[in-house]
Design a protein around this motif. Structure first.
Motif, PDB file in Angstrom:
ATOM      1  N   PHE A  30       6.691   7.985   9.356  1.00 28.12           N
ATOM      2  CA  PHE A  30       8.035   7.957   8.780  1.00 28.12           C
ATOM      3  C   PHE A  30       9.051   8.647   9.679  1.00 28.12           C
ATOM      4  N   ARG A  31       8.613   9.618  10.456  1.00 25.16           N
ATOM      5  CA  ARG A  31       9.546  10.279  11.371  1.00 25.16           C
ATOM      6  C   ARG A  31      10.086   9.305  12.422  1.00 25.16           C
ATOM      7  N   ASN A  32       9.305   8.293  12.720  1.00 26.33           N
ATOM      8  CA  ASN A  32       9.723   7.264  13.683  1.00 26.33           C
ATOM      9  C   ASN A  32      10.248   6.013  12.976  1.00 26.33           C
ATOM     10  N   ASP A  33      10.558   6.150  11.667  1.00 29.99           N
ATOM     11  CA  ASP A  33      11.081   5.039  10.862  1.00 29.99           C
ATOM     12  C   ASP A  33      10.109   3.861  10.792  1.00 29.99           C
ATOM     13  N   ASP A  34       8.817   4.130  10.948  1.00 30.25           N
ATOM     14  CA  ASP A  34       7.805   3.080  10.798  1.00 30.25           C
ATOM     15  C   ASP A  34       7.335   3.119   9.349  1.00 30.25           C
ATOM     16  N   TRP A  35       8.124   2.505   8.461  1.00 32.23           N
ATOM     17  CA  TRP A  35       7.844   2.579   7.039  1.00 32.23           C
ATOM     18  C   TRP A  35       6.566   1.833   6.667  1.00 32.23           C
ATOM     19  N   ALA A  36       6.361   0.664   7.253  1.00 32.28           N
ATOM     20  CA  ALA A  36       5.171  -0.136   6.953  1.00 32.28           C
ATOM     21  C   ALA A  36       3.908   0.589   7.391  1.00 32.28           C
ATOM     22  N   GLY A  37       3.925   1.140   8.603  1.00 28.30           N
ATOM     23  CA  GLY A  37       2.746   1.852   9.107  1.00 28.30           C
ATOM     24  C   GLY A  37       2.413   3.062   8.255  1.00 28.30           C
ATOM     25  N   GLY A  38       3.445   3.825   7.845  1.00 28.67           N
ATOM     26  CA  GLY A  38       3.199   5.016   7.040  1.00 28.67           C
ATOM     27  C   GLY A  38       2.660   4.690   5.668  1.00 28.67           C
ATOM     28  N   VAL A  39       3.236   3.662   5.015  1.00 27.78           N
ATOM     29  CA  VAL A  39       2.757   3.279   3.685  1.00 27.78           C
ATOM     30  C   VAL A  39       1.321   2.767   3.752  1.00 27.78           C
ATOM     31  N   ASN A  40       1.043   1.930   4.725  1.00 26.48           N
ATOM     32  CA  ASN A  40      -0.300   1.353   4.864  1.00 26.48           C
ATOM     33  C   ASN A  40      -1.331   2.445   5.126  1.00 26.48           C
ATOM     34  N   ALA A  41      -0.992   3.378   6.040  1.00 25.89           N
ATOM     35  CA  ALA A  41      -1.927   4.459   6.372  1.00 25.89           C
ATOM     36  C   ALA A  41      -2.162   5.374   5.172  1.00 25.89           C
ATOM     37  N   THR A  42      -1.117   5.648   4.406  1.00 19.90           N
ATOM     38  CA  THR A  42      -1.247   6.555   3.257  1.00 19.90           C
ATOM     39  C   THR A  42      -2.083   5.931   2.153  1.00 19.90           C
ATOM     40  N   VAL A  43      -1.859   4.652   1.875  1.00 16.90           N
ATOM     41  CA  VAL A  43      -2.658   3.965   0.857  1.00 16.90           C
ATOM     42  C   VAL A  43      -4.128   3.953   1.259  1.00 16.90           C
ATOM     43  N   SER A  44      -4.397   3.640   2.536  1.00 18.71           N
ATOM     44  CA  SER A  44      -5.788   3.625   3.024  1.00 18.71           C
ATOM     45  C   SER A  44      -6.420   4.994   2.897  1.00 18.71           C
ATOM     46  N   ALA A  45      -5.650   6.040   3.213  1.00 18.72           N
ATOM     47  CA  ALA A  45      -6.182   7.401   3.119  1.00 18.72           C
ATOM     48  C   ALA A  45      -6.499   7.771   1.668  1.00 18.72           C
ATOM     49  N   LEU A  46      -5.640   7.377   0.728  1.00 19.40           N
ATOM     50  CA  LEU A  46      -5.895   7.655  -0.683  1.00 19.40           C
ATOM     51  C   LEU A  46      -7.175   6.966  -1.149  1.00 19.40           C
TER      52      LEU A  46
END
Length: 576
Positions: free
Chosen positions: A138-154
């Motif tokens: 999210f710091r690099n405005d990569d919203w898709a990458g951050g959401v995808n990574a967070t869901v996978s981590a959960l």
């Protein structure tokens, strides 16, 4: 019971939040991803929806992903928990919902955990997942990458276990915890019993030893104290004897001084006699009490060594008072010499002081017509008082018997005469210095007065200036005209002009300052009224929104594809 209390408190908290149901986006059946901010690709939404739906079927855990364009000036915690509770993410019986909310414009993200999953996904672990997966993207405005990574981590952290398996494991964990606590309690009871036995043995041997030690210490300090008092008793003997000797010497000196004072009955010391008579009485009483009461009591208690400290304090008090008493005896003894000295001083200084006064009066007579009335009154009063003093001195010195002259009083009169002469000279010098200043600064002072009047006149014309301040300008303007008229007289009083114009300038400056304060106070009052109106409007709107939220909750909070889960405020938030 704890769960019920927590949910009740949560509902109370949510009921006072100013976010209404209309502020919260509404969910759609069978959809787990809601990109209200428009930052996620359609392909990612589709794949995440499928992934989260599949995960729900396997584990019954329901995860919702939400992006919003604005938190509407509320904290991410307030907004997320209201959304989660309003939507009812998770199963109603299991409370096993999770909401991942992203606010890209406010640059905040939060994981909100349902009450039933708080034991599986703690606040600390939620924060770690955000730190390791969401924030770097999210710091690099990569919203898709951050959401995808967070869901996978959960999903990876929670695993693929179904609800029944999780419930069985939770029950086993609780049983293990109960066993552990029972073992710990048994160990604590055993340890306390061992400690109690050890303490009993300790006290059996230690108490007698402690009594012996305390007794020895008490005896040591008693013996030390006794020895100290004995030594003090010996020292007191010398000090008491010395005080007794000094008091006897002072009594002899006092008797001589008293006889000398009685021998001055024929001498006029009316200005000093009351004070010295009172001093004699005071000294007589002190010597009587000190010798026959205080000192006698000290000698009576001296053999008792326990009284040594109190006796020393009494002796020290007498030692401090003796020098003061001796000084007073010396003053009485030296009174004849003092009167002789004052007589010589009066006789020797009389002509010089009177001559000085006459010189001041001659100068005053030449300058008196030019003085302002205020200074004229001051110097005239001083001159008349001084002349009265000269007459008193002349009258006293004409008495044939010099013993009937109160030389102490005459010396005071002569000092006052000289002081009056000096003050007359000071006032004359001060007056003409002020006259020179008034003459040299006349034009600049008039210009300053006109400028001060201009500023004050402009200041009171402004809005918000109080009538009280405006009314002060009228008498000030009259005073200005009066000062201007002073300058038209040939024989004007310059000192009066100077003091008047300085006072008027100060008065006009004060009016200007007061007008400025009035304007500032009025502006503050307007801001206060405006703020109150805004606060009242905000309270009104909040009440309307809360009412709308209450009426809307029943129709919207459980109408989506979610199962009606509840949230207890668990989770974590991050800024990026």
């Amino acid at each position: 019971m704890n769960r019920i209390i927590k949910i009740v408190l949560l509902f109370i908290f949510l009921s006072v939040l100013p976010v209404s149901a209309q502020d919260i986006p509404q969910p759609i059946d069978s959809v787990k991803v809601y990109d209200f901010a428009g930052v996620l690709p359609a392909e990612l939404e589709k794949s995440l929806n499928a992934q989260l739906e599949s995960y729900k079927e396997k584990t019954s855990i329901e995860i919702a992903v939400v992006t919003v364009s604005s938190l509407q000036q509320y904290t991410v915690e307030d907004f997320t928990i209201r959304l989660a509770q309003n939507w009812g993410v998770g199963n109603k019986e299991k409370d096993n919902g999770i909401v991942l909310l992203l606010a890209p414009n406010e640059r905040e993200v939060r994981i909100e955990v349902g009450y039933g999953l708080e034991g599986d996904l703690t606040d600390g672990q939620s924060g770690s997942i955000l730190d390791e997966n969401a924030v770097p993207y999210f710091r690099n405005d990569d919203w898709a990458g951050g959401v995808n990574a967070t869901v996978s981590a959960l999903i990876n952290y929670l695993g693929q276990k179904n609800y029944q398996t999780r419930l069985t494991e939770k029950i086993e964990r609780e049983k293990s915890e109960q066993v552990r606590r029972a073992q710990a309690e048994a160990e604590r009871v055993k340890r306390n019993a061992e400690i109690a036995a050890a303490m009993g043995t300790f006290f059996f041997f230690a108490v007698p030893a402690l009594i012996v030690v305390i007794g020895s210490v008490a005896f040591y300090f008693w013996y030390k104290r006794r020895k100290l008092l004995k030594e003090m008793q010996k020292e007191n003997f010398d000090r008491i004897s010395n005080v007794q000797k000094k008091l006897e010497e002072m009594k002899l000196s006092f008797d001589d001084a008293s006889m000398g004072f009685e021998g001055m009955k024929a001498v006029n010391i009316d200005s000093l006699r009351p004070a010295y008579s009172s001093m004699l009485t005071e000294l007589s009483n002190f010597l009587r009490i000190a010798q026959f009461e205080i000192l006698a009591g000290i000698w009576k208690n001296y053999p008792r060594y326990r009284e040594a400290q109190r006796i020393r304090e009494s002796v020290e008090k007498l030692e401090k008072e003796i020098p003061q008493i001796g000084e007073k005896i010396r003053l009485i003894r030296d009174l004849p010499a003092l009167i002789e000295e004052k007589m010589k001083w009066v006789v020797g200084q009389k002509d010089r002081v009177i001559s000085k006064l006459e010189g001041s009066r001659v100068r005053l007579a030449d300058m008196l017509p030019n003085l302002d009335s205020d200074y004229r009154d001051k110097v005239t009063l001083l001159s008349n008082d001084a002349v009265a003093g000269v007459v008193a001195i002349s009258s006293s010195l004409s008495i044939p018997n010099k013993d009937r002259v109160d030389w102490n009083d005459l010396s005071a009169v002569l000092v006052k005469i000289e002081s009056s002469a000096n003050r007359i000279e000071e006032l004359l010098s001060e007056y003409f210095a002020l006259v020179e200043r008034a003459k040299s600064e006349r034009d600049s002072l008039l210009a300053d007065m006109d400028e001060a009047l201009r500023k004050a006149s402009e200041a009171v014309k402004k809005d918000d200036v109080k009538d009280e301040t405006v009314n002060k300008l009228r008498p000030a303007t009259v005073n200005v005209q009066e000062v201007r008229r002073m300058t038209l007289h040939k024989d004007q009083e310059w000192v009066l002009f100077l003091t008047s114009i300085l006072a008027i300038i100060s008065e006009l400056d004060e009016i200007t300052r007061k007008a400025s304060n009035d304007i500032e106070e009025a502006e503050k009052e307007r801001r206060r009224v405006k703020r109150q109106a805004e606060e009242a409007e905000q309270a009104k709107q909040a009440k309307i929104k809360a009412s709308q939220a209450d009426s809307h909750r029943s129709s919207s909070s459980r109408s989506s594809g979610f199962g009606g889960g509840s949230f207890g405020g668990g989770g974590a938030s991050r800024k990026f």
